[in-house]
Design an enzyme around this catalytic site. Structure first.
Site, PDB file in Angstrom:
ATOM      1  N   ASP A  85       0.816  -1.203   0.000  1.00 32.23           N
ATOM      2  CA  ASP A  85       0.000   0.000   0.000  1.00 32.23           C
ATOM      3  C   ASP A  85       0.855   1.261   0.000  1.00 32.23           C
ATOM      4  O   ASP A  85       1.929   1.306   0.592  1.00 32.23           O
ATOM      5  CB  ASP A  85      -0.884  -0.021   1.259  1.00 32.23           C
ATOM      6  CG  ASP A  85      -1.807   1.170   1.344  1.00 32.23           C
ATOM      7  OD1 ASP A  85      -2.679   1.286   0.461  1.00 32.23           O
ATOM      8  OD2 ASP A  85      -1.662   1.981   2.276  1.00 32.23           O
TER       9      ASP A  85
ATOM     10  N   GLU B 210       1.020  -0.619  -5.167  1.00 30.91           N
ATOM     11  CA  GLU B 210       0.042   0.433  -5.405  1.00 30.91           C
ATOM     12  C   GLU B 210       0.855   1.723  -5.533  1.00 30.91           C
ATOM     13  O   GLU B 210       1.167   2.376  -4.541  1.00 30.91           O
ATOM     14  CB  GLU B 210      -0.957   0.547  -4.247  1.00 30.91           C
ATOM     15  CG  GLU B 210      -2.061   1.554  -4.563  1.00 30.91           C
ATOM     16  CD  GLU B 210      -2.508   2.384  -3.372  1.00 30.91           C
ATOM     17  OE1 GLU B 210      -3.510   3.094  -3.496  1.00 30.91           O
ATOM     18  OE2 GLU B 210      -1.828   2.357  -2.332  1.00 30.91           O
TER      19      GLU B 210
END
Length: 863
Positions: A532, A585
């Protein structure tokens, strides 16, 4: 992305109220006076004991004394008043010691009358060497006493326990609230002298340290236990060296709480990294949350503190009581706890795994084909809200069957690591090594992963190494100073989420995170990590204004420490865990996210080493196009074609994730223009375009059946839309049936996935038919087998629309048509094959004539 919480967690539970003598100045002074008196008295006792020792030289006299001792009348031990000196042990202690009370009382009855004789008996059996002279006071000296009471002792094992000294063996125990402590060794039972403030000591004229146990008398109970301070360290030199170098790839096996057998005794080894601490103690349910009598030892320069506590096993709650550099104290959860309490409670739990895996076949197969050359269709799930109220084991009975039925190859779990604030969806982690206890135990989570594997479904997990919350019981200023976070406040504070960024330049912190990535893959058989917020890690100026950040050593804005960390993490995971994929990401155009770490790009950096990268550009552009009314789409045609300009710069995943269906962004179907029929038609056409586009697919839960409302972690997907009693159920079921068919045909058509990262696997047929809102392209397998995808984003039927095709395919057969009646469409379909005509079109030597349904995507394969 992470929502910023109103509150990031609860305060830790407070330990039982303590009244250590060190906390009261009057008692401190009294303790020092008592030590002075006892030291003077000890000199006299030394002479007497020396005489007694010499008197035991003749075996016959020793035997006589032994007999005399056995006949000595039993004297009851006087019970001291706890009210004046020490608080009574909590009532729970009575229950814990009930089984041992009878033998303990028997031993206690002997000690008053037998102490002198027992000493002489042992001395006769193991006489001290003649040259040894008794010249040591058994009591803990004033300096050590003060440090132990204040929780600032680095080496409690050097003071407490049993130690050879001139004249014998000194025994020292630190047992706050105890009324008496007795040493038991074989036939020897000797009560130690009460030195005050919980300290007990005695000097026995032995030739060496014997095996022994302690009898500890509290008001109303007696406990027999091993002495925690008689054990050698449980960590070896190699472990400490690797920790110091930041290279311990199995860090979770040495730090934290581990039930084990050490020197033949069962118990739990506690260890924690806290280099700035003046002292560390263990507090938990086993000592009524008072760590005073459980100081840990510092293991050299590594900053690691360790204590083996005998008799402690699984299920005990614990925390570390840390004395900060300024002398204040803080109670902290274990950074490497492998199990935690259910939030809002914050304690760590001693645990070990007994799970037996059944996914060996899956693990052997998963490394056969790399992810970027395999079918890879992902269903993103927030476990706590997918079916609210279900545990890991209950989810294991439902989730694998549902995902398998829809044909997805993988699930991606939003973060499962422990987090205090549910509204963060798991993206503000406090327990990096513990699956959230909201849904069950770590072994329960293993059961879920195992069930998914046995159903043939891979398991990806969101992993959050970019930041952590500021909760005062967790990682923030863990030992009183910045430790896991950067020392520079500007570098430490995350500007968007009110959290703290990790200090990627510190080797121990990198070790903590790299080992954490391995932990999930090795201990829980996770098949991939979606990392993330990578962009926030890579740039020093991320969300920062000029003056709020400092350039790197080359004058640039790249975070060189974060680059090195990501490269190390990826290289280590791929080396140790075959078949695992890492996914970034990353929302910028950073060069080489999925390039190998040892290959440098134009920017001069080696690749980051990820296997796949989320294509955020495709997601934003394509959703922007779909949000326009069809009449205006001709002016935005490039938003759907631009992705092919850079489609092969990285190995991409096309994500329609949770971030796109929350915070006012609306659900996927609600982003579409038009009435309800047109919205669903647009959605179906878009999904058909997405599944045919180069790249892997990811769809968030609820979007597979056209949920109209935004997702909320409070209630999850609107499953009632699929209730047969609901009037519009067929509309939602039709979209779900389409997703199932897209996945089925996708998996059976290598042209749609084998060449995802190779330009030779794609060719535009028409990418410029803006006036018609038409996109057509071919996908190719490595052997040249094609699939033709045609997307028509206008709400009209186009008859005899000519599409160019190769002339070596005798006929084309429609395999997917998103306008089919069973999906809720108008059923403008073609059941019969269509043959090419020798009329060239779009640069191809042949063409076919199609009837294009309104707002639909059609896939055709060679018949």
């Amino acid at each position: 992305m992470t929502p910023r919480p109103e509150s990031s967690g609860s305060h830790p539970e407070q330990p039982a109220e303590r009244q250590p003598a060190a906390a009261e100045p009057a008692k401190k002074a009294a303790a020092k006076k008592a030590v002075a008196k006892k030291t003077a008295a000890a000199a006299k006792a030394v002479a007497k004991k020396a005489t007694a020792t010499k008197a035991t030289a003749a075996p016959k006299k020793a035997t006589a004394k032994k007999t005399a001792v056995e006949k000595t009348p039993v004297k009851k031990t006087a019970v001291k008043s706890a009210a004046a000196k020490k608080p009574a042990a909590p009532k729970t202690a009575v229950k814990k010691a009930a089984a041992k009370k009878a033998p303990a009382e028997k031993a206690g009855a002997k000690r008053a009358g037998a102490r002198k004789g027992a000493v002489e008996e042992t001395a006769a059996a193991q006489p001290a060497p003649p040259e040894m002279e008794i010249a040591v006071s058994p009591a803990v000296d004033a300096a050590d006493r003060e440090r132990l009471l204040s929780g600032t002792h680095h080496a409690p094992h050097s003071v407490l326990g049993a130690h050879p000294v001139p004249g014998g063996v000194v025994f020292r125990a630190f047992r706050p609230y105890a009324l008496a402590v007795t040493v038991v060794s074989g036939g020897l039972t000797v009560e130690l002298h009460d030195d005050g403030d919980g300290f007990f000591s005695g000097l026995l004229p032995l030739g060496g340290v014997p095996a022994y146990r302690l009898l500890v008398t509290y008001e109303g109970t007696v406990q027999e236990t091993e002495d925690a301070y008689r054990f050698l360290p449980t960590l070896g030199e190699l472990d400490l060296h690797l920790i110091g170098e930041g290279r311990h790839e199995e860090l979770w096996t040495v730090l934290g709480a581990h039930p084990m057998t050490h020197q033949g005794v069962t118990g739990t080894r506690f260890s924690v990294w806290a280099p700035n601490a003046r002292g560390v103690r263990v507090a938990g349910t086993f000592n009524f949350w008072d760590g005073t009598g459980f100081p840990m030892r510092s293991l050299g320069s590594t900053g690691v503190w360790e204590l083996f506590v005998p008799g402690i096993g699984e299920g005990e709650l614990y925390k570390f009581e840390i004395t900060r550099p300024d002398g204040s104290k803080t109670l902290r959860a274990d950074p490497l706890a492998r199990r935690t309490e259910v939030p809002p409670a914050t304690s760590s739990i001693v645990t070990s795994s007994a799970y037996e895996w059944g996914d060996a076949e899956w693990l052997e197969r998963r490394a056969e084909v790399p992810a970027h050359r395999a079918p890879f269709s992902v269903y993103e799930v927030h476990l706590p809200s997918w079916r609210p109220g279900l545990t890991y084991r209950q989810l294991a009975e439902q989730l694998p069957a549902y995902v398998k039925d829809l044909g997805f190859t993988h699930v991606e779990l939003m973060p499962v690591a422990e987090h205090p604030f549910g509204g963060s969806w798991g993206y503000q982690v406090t327990g990096f090594y513990a699956p959230t206890a909201r849904l069950g135990t770590p072994d329960d989570f293993r059961y879920l992963v195992d069930a998914l594997h046995r159903a043939g479904i891979g398991v990806l997990m969101d992993w959050v190494p970019a930041h952590f919350p500021r909760d005062e019981w967790a990682l923030a200023e863990f030992d009183g100073r910045p430790l896991y976070e950067h020392e520079d406040p500007l570098r430490a504070a995350h500007p968007d989420w009110g959290t703290l960024e990790f200090d990627f330049g510190r080797r121990e912190v990198r070790n903590f995170l790299v080992a954490n990535a391995l932990y999930w893959c090795e201990e829980f058989h996770i098949d991939g990590l979606r990392v993330d917020a990578v962009a926030s890690m890579l740039y020093l100026d991320y969300s920062r204004e000029p003056g709020q950040w400092t350039p790197n050593e080359h004058g640039g804005r790249e975070n060189l420490d974060a680059v090195a960390f990501l490269q190390e993490m990826n290289a280590t995971v791929y080396r140790r865990v075959p078949g695992v994929v890492t996914i970034a990401e990353e929302s910028t155009a950073w060069d080489g996210v999925t390039r190998a770490t040892h290959h440098k790009g134009p920017s001069g950096f080696g690749g980051l080493g990820f296997g796949l990268k989320w294509n955020m550009g495709w997601m934003h552009d394509s959703l922007q196009y779909m949000s326009h009314e069809p009449v205006h789409r001709r002016y935005h045609h490039g938003e759907m074609t631009f992705s092919m300009v850079y489609a092969y710069s990285e190995n991409y995943v096309l994500p329609i994730s949770h971030d796109e269906v929350v915070h006012g962004k609306r659900s996927l179907v609600s982003k579409m223009p038009g009435d309800w029929w047109q919205q669903r038609a647009n959605l179906r056409a878009y999904l058909g375009f997405m599944w045919a586009h180069p790249g892997k697919q990811l769809l968030f839960m609820g979007q597979e059946f056209a949920q109209g409302a935004e997702w909320s972690e409070a209630h999850g997907p609107d499953w009632w839309l699929l209730d047969p009693n609901y009037g519009a159920e067929a509309d939602h079921r039709g979209v779900r049936d389409l997703v199932r068919d897209l996945n089925t045909v996708y998996g059976d058509t290598p042209a749609l996935w084998r060449g995802d990262t190779e330009p030779s696997g794609f060719r535009w047929v028409t990418g410029d038919a803006a006036e018609d809102n038409v996109f057509a392209f071919l996908r190719y397998d490595s052997d040249g087998s094609p699939l033709l995808a045609v997307s028509h984003f206008a709400p009209v039927v186009r008859q005899d629309y000519r599409i160019g095709v190769p002339d070596d395919v005798p006929a084309w057969h429609e395999v997917v048509n998103t306008d089919a009646g069973r999906y809720g469409g108008g059923d403008v379909t073609r059941p019969d094959p269509v043959k090419p005509e020798p009329q060239g079109r779009h640069g191809f030597p042949a063409s076919i004539r199609l009837t294009l349904p309104p707002l639909a995507t059609v896939w055709l394969r060679p018949a």
